[in-house]
Motif scaffolding. Structure first.
Motif, PDB file in Angstrom:
ATOM      1  N   VAL B  43     -52.342  -8.549 -50.665  1.00  0.00           N
ATOM      2  CA  VAL B  43     -52.332  -7.127 -50.470  1.00  0.00           C
ATOM      3  C   VAL B  43     -53.611  -6.595 -49.332  1.00  0.00           C
ATOM      4  O   VAL B  43     -53.168  -5.932 -48.245  1.00  0.00           O
ATOM      5  N   PHE B  44     -54.546  -7.140 -49.810  1.00  0.00           N
ATOM      6  CA  PHE B  44     -55.963  -6.825 -49.203  1.00  0.00           C
ATOM      7  C   PHE B  44     -55.836  -7.212 -47.748  1.00  0.00           C
ATOM      8  O   PHE B  44     -56.285  -6.657 -46.819  1.00  0.00           O
ATOM      9  N   LEU B  45     -55.334  -8.540 -47.546  1.00  0.00           N
ATOM     10  CA  LEU B  45     -55.465  -8.961 -46.188  1.00  0.00           C
ATOM     11  C   LEU B  45     -54.634  -8.295 -45.341  1.00  0.00           C
ATOM     12  O   LEU B  45     -54.749  -8.288 -44.387  1.00  0.00           O
ATOM     13  N   VAL B  46     -53.098  -8.113 -45.889  1.00  0.00           N
ATOM     14  CA  VAL B  46     -52.284  -7.454 -45.070  1.00  0.00           C
ATOM     15  C   VAL B  46     -52.905  -6.035 -44.742  1.00  0.00           C
ATOM     16  O   VAL B  46     -52.465  -5.621 -43.526  1.00  0.00           O
TER      17      VAL B  46
ATOM     18  N   ILE C   8     -45.211   5.835 -54.316  1.00  0.00           N
ATOM     19  CA  ILE C   8     -44.396   5.652 -55.253  1.00  0.00           C
ATOM     20  C   ILE C   8     -44.487   4.166 -55.505  1.00  0.00           C
ATOM     21  O   ILE C   8     -44.241   3.468 -56.768  1.00  0.00           O
ATOM     22  N   LEU C   9     -44.169   3.174 -54.196  1.00  0.00           N
ATOM     23  CA  LEU C   9     -44.047   1.926 -54.704  1.00  0.00           C
ATOM     24  C   LEU C   9     -45.410   1.281 -55.135  1.00  0.00           C
ATOM     25  O   LEU C   9     -45.314   0.326 -55.890  1.00  0.00           O
ATOM     26  N   SER C  10     -46.667   1.794 -54.921  1.00  0.00           N
ATOM     27  CA  SER C  10     -47.735   1.409 -55.303  1.00  0.00           C
ATOM     28  C   SER C  10     -47.936   1.638 -56.813  1.00  0.00           C
ATOM     29  O   SER C  10     -48.450   0.866 -57.510  1.00  0.00           O
ATOM     30  N   LEU C  38     -42.333  -8.491 -56.119  1.00  0.00           N
ATOM     31  CA  LEU C  38     -41.416  -7.896 -55.309  1.00  0.00           C
ATOM     32  C   LEU C  38     -41.325  -6.607 -54.761  1.00  0.00           C
ATOM     33  O   LEU C  38     -41.314  -6.470 -53.371  1.00  0.00           O
ATOM     34  N   VAL C  39     -42.131  -5.739 -55.373  1.00  0.00           N
ATOM     35  CA  VAL C  39     -42.611  -4.452 -54.631  1.00  0.00           C
ATOM     36  C   VAL C  39     -43.576  -4.841 -53.835  1.00  0.00           C
ATOM     37  O   VAL C  39     -43.767  -4.184 -52.446  1.00  0.00           O
ATOM     38  N   ALA C  40     -44.569  -5.582 -53.753  1.00  0.00           N
ATOM     39  CA  ALA C  40     -45.504  -5.963 -53.034  1.00  0.00           C
ATOM     40  C   ALA C  40     -44.696  -6.441 -51.490  1.00  0.00           C
ATOM     41  O   ALA C  40     -45.263  -6.060 -50.320  1.00  0.00           O
ATOM     42  N   SER C  41     -43.580  -7.111 -51.643  1.00  0.00           N
ATOM     43  CA  SER C  41     -43.135  -7.638 -50.619  1.00  0.00           C
ATOM     44  C   SER C  41     -42.480  -6.481 -49.800  1.00  0.00           C
ATOM     45  O   SER C  41     -42.212  -6.604 -48.488  1.00  0.00           O
ATOM     46  N   VAL C  42     -42.009  -5.443 -50.434  1.00  0.00           N
ATOM     47  CA  VAL C  42     -41.338  -4.241 -49.741  1.00  0.00           C
ATOM     48  C   VAL C  42     -42.488  -3.521 -48.901  1.00  0.00           C
ATOM     49  O   VAL C  42     -42.386  -3.372 -47.969  1.00  0.00           O
ATOM     50  N   ILE C  43     -43.806  -3.583 -49.701  1.00  0.00           N
ATOM     51  CA  ILE C  43     -44.819  -2.879 -48.991  1.00  0.00           C
ATOM     52  C   ILE C  43     -45.353  -3.627 -47.785  1.00  0.00           C
ATOM     53  O   ILE C  43     -45.623  -3.066 -46.625  1.00  0.00           O
ATOM     54  N   TYR C  44     -45.025  -5.056 -47.906  1.00  0.00           N
ATOM     55  CA  TYR C  44     -45.655  -5.730 -46.687  1.00  0.00           C
ATOM     56  C   TYR C  44     -44.533  -5.494 -45.390  1.00  0.00           C
ATOM     57  O   TYR C  44     -44.982  -5.374 -44.397  1.00  0.00           O
ATOM     58  N   LEU C  45     -43.400  -5.409 -46.075  1.00  0.00           N
ATOM     59  CA  LEU C  45     -42.239  -4.982 -44.589  1.00  0.00           C
ATOM     60  C   LEU C  45     -42.576  -3.661 -44.074  1.00  0.00           C
ATOM     61  O   LEU C  45     -42.526  -3.492 -42.831  1.00  0.00           O
ATOM     62  N   VAL C  46     -43.049  -2.653 -44.912  1.00  0.00           N
ATOM     63  CA  VAL C  46     -43.377  -1.171 -44.441  1.00  0.00           C
ATOM     64  C   VAL C  46     -44.555  -1.340 -43.352  1.00  0.00           C
ATOM     65  O   VAL C  46     -44.641  -0.847 -42.373  1.00  0.00           O
TER      66      VAL C  46
END
Lengths: 230, 119, 82
Positions: B43-46, C8-10, C38-46
């Protein structure tokens, strides 16, 4: 008691080290100059629509080669660790239930779709999000479903090892062809560039990513098989 | 603003994972803590790669002018995280296999009294 | 608006992470670990990284959970309360 004290000290230390950074930064307005070069050249030189693929396969292709090697080493280590357990730990308190009718029928419908989807992901890696790693993992999850549904009783190790070593060998061979015919190691420009945005474009990038996909898929299947069936 | 939020999440995930590693006695819980630290670092790298109002660095024939090129997020951290996630799975599986071997040898899930495992 | 979604996702990710550590049942602990990914992957998409989001969704929340569960069902009869 002293252990808990040390834990609290360590966590407070980490938090005080990290969280002041949050106030110091703000959103960047543009990418760095190196990334700018990658973005422009990845489109102009390589004809790759997905720049992340161009970075993974070509600009940082050597890193990806090392990464696939680490993956191979980890898979070999897992099967080495479990090798002696096959006979010694047979006091199984749990046993696998036979697959239900729904699972067997569903797997018969879904398995070809899953494998085709995995191949689609890694062949289109230079056009859409996705690529060798994601496609390989999708194929490995298809093999997992086949294990659950009883379609595969035992993984054919000779076949998997053959696919894995052939893909790895071809990966290095394509990289060396890049030295010989184009600019350097893993330079994809020795194949025709094609039209920007079509399937057969971007030189050897789809070839390299498909090889990575096969290698990752067979290695992940090997890891799943080792951890499932010891 | 967006980057700061993700920084906070990354730091909090790493802290939670570190807490799990240091305080739990079950080997599986410790490995879950390691994978939480892993996710926090990703998450940090992203977050580092994010650019204000940036889009994904993917183009097509129409949308490939120079202006659109410079309005994307940084592709290099994305590529690094991509490989780091795959390595993370392999390392987690290796840790789990060693843990299973250790548990079957010691006949217990806990790491009490194993001086070489816990300080 | 998007900031509210991210907050909210965080929060979901953080609560799942804490539950993964403190839960006494190991299977639910493993599932909570998968929810974090799974939630982290949604965050990456955003945040504009669909490649990373795909990888995290397939590997982080799919295969890692499966590997954990396989390993856990092999040793769970040995017990041991937290």
């Amino acid at each position: 008691m002293i252990k808990r004290f040390f834990t609290i000290i360590l966590m407070v230390f980490f938090a005080s080290l990290f969280f002041p950074l949050v106030g110091l930064i703000s959103d960047r307005d543009s990418v760095s100059s190196l990334a700018k070069d990658y973005l422009v050249q990845g489109r102009d030189d390589f004809g790759a629509a997905n720049i992340v693929t161009a970075v993974v396969v070509s600009y940082r292709g050597l890193d990806t080669l090392g990464e696939v090697t680490v993956l191979f080493a980890a898979a070999a280590g897992i099967s080495l660790v479990f090798k002696g357990l096959r006979n010694e730990g047979k006091d199984k308190k749990y046993r696998v239930n036979p697959p239900s009718e729904i699972l067997r029928t569903g797997a018969r419908v879904l398995l070809p779709l899953i494998f085709i989807f995995g191949v689609y992901i890694f062949i289109n890696g230079h056009l859409t999000p996705g690529g060798g790693f994601q496609g390989g993992v999708v194929i490995a999850s298809g093999i997992l479903l086949a294990f659950f549904a009883g379609n595969i009783k035992e993984l054919n190790h000779g076949f998997v090892t053959f696919i894995e070593s052939a893909a790895g060998f071809s990966y290095v061979a394509v990289g060396l062809l890049g030295i010989w015919l184009a600019g350097g190691f893993l330079d994809p420009r020795f194949l025709p560039m094609g039209e920007f945005g079509s399937l057969f474009s971007a030189g050897a990038i789809p070839v390299i990513y498909s090889l990575i996909g096969l290698k990752v898929g067979s290695e992940m299947s090997g890891i799943i098989d080792a951890i499932r069936s010891y | 603003m967006m980057t700061n939020l993700l920084f906070i999440l990354a730091g909090a995930l790493v802290l939670v994972g570190l807490w799990g590693i240091l305080t739990r006695r079950n080997i599986f819980k410790i490995i879950i803590g390691f994978s939480l630290v892993d996710t926090g670092v990703h998450v940090f790298l992203v977050a580092i790669g994010y650019v204000k109002n940036g889009t994904a660095p993917i183009f097509d024939k129409e949308y490939s002018s120079l202006h659109s090129l410079l309005n994307t997020v940084d592709p290099i951290p994305s590529a690094l995280v991509l490989t780091a996630i795959v390595i993370g799975l392999a390392v987690t599986a290796l840790m789990l296999s060693f843990a299973v071997r250790l548990i079957l040898k010691n006949r217990t899930l806990l790491v009490d009294g194993k001086k070489e495992l816990k300080w | 608006m998007i900031i509210v979604v991210i907050i909210i996702l965080s929060l979901i990710a953080l609560v799942s992470a804490i539950m993964a550590i403190i839960s006494t049942d190991m299977v639910s602990s493993i599932i909570f670990g998968g929810v974090v990914s799974l939630v982290a992957s949604v965050i990456y998409l955003v945040y504009g990284s669909p490649d990373v989001a795909m990888t995290e969704a397939a590997i982080g929340s799919g295969l890692t959970t499966v590997v954990f569960l396989f390993a856990w069902f092999r040793v769970k009869h040995l017990g041991g309360k937290e």
